[in-house]
Write a protein that holds these residues in place. Sequence first.
Motif, PDB file in Angstrom:
ATOM      1  N   GLY A 242      -7.967 -65.029 -37.594  1.00 48.19           N
ATOM      2  CA  GLY A 242      -8.241 -63.748 -38.194  1.00 48.19           C
ATOM      3  C   GLY A 242      -7.423 -62.644 -37.550  1.00 48.19           C
ATOM      4  N   ASP A 243      -7.513 -61.496 -38.129  1.00 49.31           N
ATOM      5  CA  ASP A 243      -6.816 -60.322 -37.619  1.00 49.31           C
ATOM      6  C   ASP A 243      -7.812 -59.390 -36.943  1.00 49.31           C
ATOM      7  N   TRP A 244      -7.399 -58.800 -35.831  1.00 50.41           N
ATOM      8  CA  TRP A 244      -8.252 -57.910 -35.043  1.00 50.41           C
ATOM      9  C   TRP A 244      -7.592 -56.548 -34.898  1.00 50.41           C
ATOM     10  N   ALA A 245      -8.436 -55.520 -34.862  1.00 49.16           N
ATOM     11  CA  ALA A 245      -7.998 -54.164 -34.528  1.00 49.16           C
ATOM     12  C   ALA A 245      -8.850 -53.719 -33.344  1.00 49.16           C
ATOM     13  N   TYR A 246      -8.256 -52.935 -32.437  1.00 53.23           N
ATOM     14  CA  TYR A 246      -8.973 -52.531 -31.231  1.00 53.23           C
ATOM     15  C   TYR A 246      -8.609 -51.092 -30.880  1.00 53.23           C
ATOM     16  N   ALA A 247      -9.621 -50.333 -30.484  1.00 54.04           N
ATOM     17  CA  ALA A 247      -9.396 -48.965 -30.022  1.00 54.04           C
ATOM     18  C   ALA A 247     -10.295 -48.715 -28.820  1.00 54.04           C
ATOM     19  N   THR A 248      -9.777 -47.979 -27.852  1.00 56.34           N
ATOM     20  CA  THR A 248     -10.569 -47.642 -26.674  1.00 56.34           C
ATOM     21  C   THR A 248     -10.227 -46.238 -26.210  1.00 56.34           C
ATOM     22  N   LEU A 249     -11.204 -45.571 -25.627  1.00 64.37           N
ATOM     23  CA  LEU A 249     -11.016 -44.242 -25.057  1.00 64.37           C
ATOM     24  C   LEU A 249     -11.771 -44.194 -23.744  1.00 64.37           C
ATOM     25  N   GLU A 250     -11.074 -43.849 -22.677  1.00 66.56           N
ATOM     26  CA  GLU A 250     -11.689 -43.710 -21.362  1.00 66.56           C
ATOM     27  C   GLU A 250     -11.350 -42.334 -20.818  1.00 66.56           C
ATOM     28  N   VAL A 251     -12.373 -41.619 -20.375  1.00 64.66           N
ATOM     29  CA  VAL A 251     -12.191 -40.283 -19.816  1.00 64.66           C
ATOM     30  C   VAL A 251     -12.898 -40.238 -18.472  1.00 64.66           C
ATOM     31  N   SER A 252     -12.180 -39.784 -17.444  1.00 62.41           N
ATOM     32  CA  SER A 252     -12.812 -39.667 -16.132  1.00 62.41           C
ATOM     33  C   SER A 252     -12.974 -38.204 -15.754  1.00 62.41           C
ATOM     34  N   PHE A 253     -14.083 -37.929 -15.119  1.00 61.71           N
ATOM     35  CA  PHE A 253     -14.390 -36.609 -14.599  1.00 61.71           C
ATOM     36  C   PHE A 253     -14.431 -36.743 -13.084  1.00 61.71           C
ATOM     37  N   GLN A 254     -13.357 -36.350 -12.457  1.00 65.12           N
ATOM     38  CA  GLN A 254     -13.201 -36.548 -11.021  1.00 65.12           C
ATOM     39  C   GLN A 254     -14.281 -35.822 -10.245  1.00 65.12           C
ATOM     40  N   PRO A 255     -14.735 -36.335  -9.134  1.00 66.96           N
ATOM     41  CA  PRO A 255     -14.209 -37.555  -8.516  1.00 66.96           C
ATOM     42  C   PRO A 255     -15.045 -38.799  -8.778  1.00 66.96           C
ATOM     43  N   HIS A 256     -16.169 -38.712  -9.528  1.00 65.71           N
ATOM     44  CA  HIS A 256     -17.088 -39.856  -9.565  1.00 65.71           C
ATOM     45  C   HIS A 256     -17.375 -40.464 -10.931  1.00 65.71           C
ATOM     46  N   TRP A 257     -17.252 -39.726 -12.026  1.00 66.48           N
ATOM     47  CA  TRP A 257     -17.758 -40.166 -13.316  1.00 66.48           C
ATOM     48  C   TRP A 257     -16.663 -40.632 -14.276  1.00 66.48           C
ATOM     49  N   MET A 258     -17.016 -41.597 -15.137  1.00 64.19           N
ATOM     50  CA  MET A 258     -16.114 -42.034 -16.189  1.00 64.19           C
ATOM     51  C   MET A 258     -16.945 -42.441 -17.411  1.00 64.19           C
ATOM     52  N   ILE A 259     -16.465 -42.082 -18.588  1.00 65.89           N
ATOM     53  CA  ILE A 259     -17.081 -42.467 -19.852  1.00 65.89           C
ATOM     54  C   ILE A 259     -16.058 -43.288 -20.631  1.00 65.89           C
ATOM     55  N   SER A 260     -16.514 -44.377 -21.220  1.00 64.67           N
ATOM     56  CA  SER A 260     -15.605 -45.189 -22.028  1.00 64.67           C
ATOM     57  C   SER A 260     -16.306 -45.632 -23.309  1.00 64.67           C
ATOM     58  N   ILE A 261     -15.546 -45.652 -24.399  1.00 69.47           N
ATOM     59  CA  ILE A 261     -16.024 -46.186 -25.670  1.00 69.47           C
ATOM     60  C   ILE A 261     -14.939 -47.086 -26.237  1.00 69.47           C
ATOM     61  N   ALA A 262     -15.360 -48.113 -26.956  1.00 70.68           N
ATOM     62  CA  ALA A 262     -14.397 -49.063 -27.509  1.00 70.68           C
ATOM     63  C   ALA A 262     -14.963 -49.693 -28.776  1.00 70.68           C
TER      64      ALA A 262
END
Length: 85
Positions: free
Chosen positions: A1-21
């Motif tokens: 099959g065929d796959w599509a992928y997207a991801t977004l990662e944002v970090s808020f220094q110095p400790h936090w990170m949010i990611s969605i995919a």
Amino acid sequence: GDWAYATLEVSFQPHWMISIADQYNTKAHGGTDTHFYSGALTYNVGSHRIALGYGRTREGLNCNGGVCRKVPAQRGATLSWNYNF
């Protein structure tokens, strides 16, 4: 099959990170037309990394926040703690 992928990662220094995919198995070539979505909130301090996530994952290698691991198929919340020494 065929796959599509997207991801977004944002970090808020110095400790936090949010990611969605989202991984999407398209209908082309017999795919399942299924979305495998995920999101995570990560906190890093010193050698410790704590992550709280939610989503739907397919079985196999899953990479999130720079960490890759083999996981079973699942849907729901995850909580992980990593310590690097």
